[in-house]
Enzyme design. Sequence first.
Site, mmCIF file in Angstrom:
data_model
loop_
_atom_site.group_PDB
_atom_site.id
_atom_site.type_symbol
_atom_site.label_atom_id
_atom_site.label_comp_id
_atom_site.label_asym_id
_atom_site.label_seq_id
_atom_site.Cartn_x
_atom_site.Cartn_y
_atom_site.Cartn_z
ATOM 1 N N TYR A 1 -16.433 79.474 64.580
ATOM 2 C CA TYR A 1 -16.264 80.343 63.419
ATOM 3 C C TYR A 1 -15.019 80.609 62.725
ATOM 4 O O TYR A 1 -14.016 80.954 62.815
ATOM 5 C CB TYR A 1 -16.736 81.563 63.729
ATOM 6 C CG TYR A 1 -16.580 82.763 63.767
ATOM 7 C CD1 TYR A 1 -17.213 82.925 62.310
ATOM 8 C CD2 TYR A 1 -15.678 84.458 63.853
ATOM 9 C CE1 TYR A 1 -17.401 84.322 61.834
ATOM 10 C CE2 TYR A 1 -15.873 85.052 63.350
ATOM 11 C CZ TYR A 1 -16.419 85.832 61.779
ATOM 12 O OH TYR A 1 -16.752 86.404 60.932
ATOM 13 N N ASP B 1 -21.028 79.236 62.125
ATOM 14 C CA ASP B 1 -20.795 79.754 61.104
ATOM 15 C C ASP B 1 -19.316 79.466 59.660
ATOM 16 O O ASP B 1 -18.907 79.791 60.204
ATOM 17 C CB ASP B 1 -20.712 81.415 60.827
ATOM 18 C CG ASP B 1 -19.895 82.287 59.808
ATOM 19 O OD1 ASP B 1 -20.524 81.837 58.744
ATOM 20 O OD2 ASP B 1 -20.352 83.138 59.988
ATOM 21 N N HIS C 1 -26.864 87.098 59.974
ATOM 22 C CA HIS C 1 -27.577 85.479 59.727
ATOM 23 C C HIS C 1 -28.829 85.045 60.739
ATOM 24 O O HIS C 1 -28.871 86.315 61.216
ATOM 25 C CB HIS C 1 -26.524 84.969 60.713
ATOM 26 C CG HIS C 1 -25.218 84.852 60.461
ATOM 27 N ND1 HIS C 1 -24.503 84.805 59.389
ATOM 28 C CD2 HIS C 1 -23.600 86.056 59.993
ATOM 29 C CE1 HIS C 1 -23.144 84.567 58.839
ATOM 30 N NE2 HIS C 1 -22.777 85.331 59.115
#
Length: 263
Positions: A106, A151, A255
């Site tokens: 992330y 992500d 998302h």
Amino acid sequence: MPLRIATWNVNSLRQRIDHLARFAKDHEPDVICLQEIKMTTESFPAEALAEIGYPHAQVHGQKGYNGVAIISRRRFTKPDRRVWCGRDDCRHVAVNVGGVELHNFYVPAGGDIPDPERNDKFAHKLQFLTEMAKWARKDKLAERKAVLVGDLNVAPLENDVWNHKRLRRNVGHTPVEAEHMAKLWAAGGLIDAPRHFIPEPEQLFTWWGYRFPQAFAKNYGWRLDHVLVTEALRKSMKKLTIARETRTWEKPSDHVPVVLDLK
């Protein structure tokens, strides 16, 4: 043995554990990499996830912010988690599943101002991406069967956003961020799996923000969620799925999951 890997920024696992169960039932991934779980490692709902078929978990959690986890139907080996940029803000975990090295990241979002001298958050983001590239090169990631997902908070290509000309000065789609992503790809010998299946100029999105309520309906999207594989797995890539339907569920994450099938 086939392996189905999913990555999803759930934007709070506590709020969306039912969404996760529904997604798992519909798509049946073997492994799910989660970002922004927003809970401590100690409060991770391991029993509840075992009940929906994922008894194995590697967690790097933080209260209220960030946090990543890998949950799996299969036993895994070599669990790992690293600290990046000298900050233990819980942005990485890794395991080995079926001979595949799997890294879940992330990357920091970077704030609103794309200037590292004026914005510490953007400086942190660039430093993080730089460290990832150095790690990939130093550890010779390109020589292994590896998958890097998560992500990464960068939409690197023109058609990774709904309007390139309008957004190219926005954090997440600036030229400097795209350059950092390209350096990561090169350092790790990484293949952009979604673009392997859906090449440009076709638009490809995984994120539709909350600020504009009609973002999903009007398809004002960005591709922030990535699946990258090393050359050793190129011929194993079988199928890619973007689970857009999850964005239509009640109180969704901004998302959607990305799913890669390896044969």
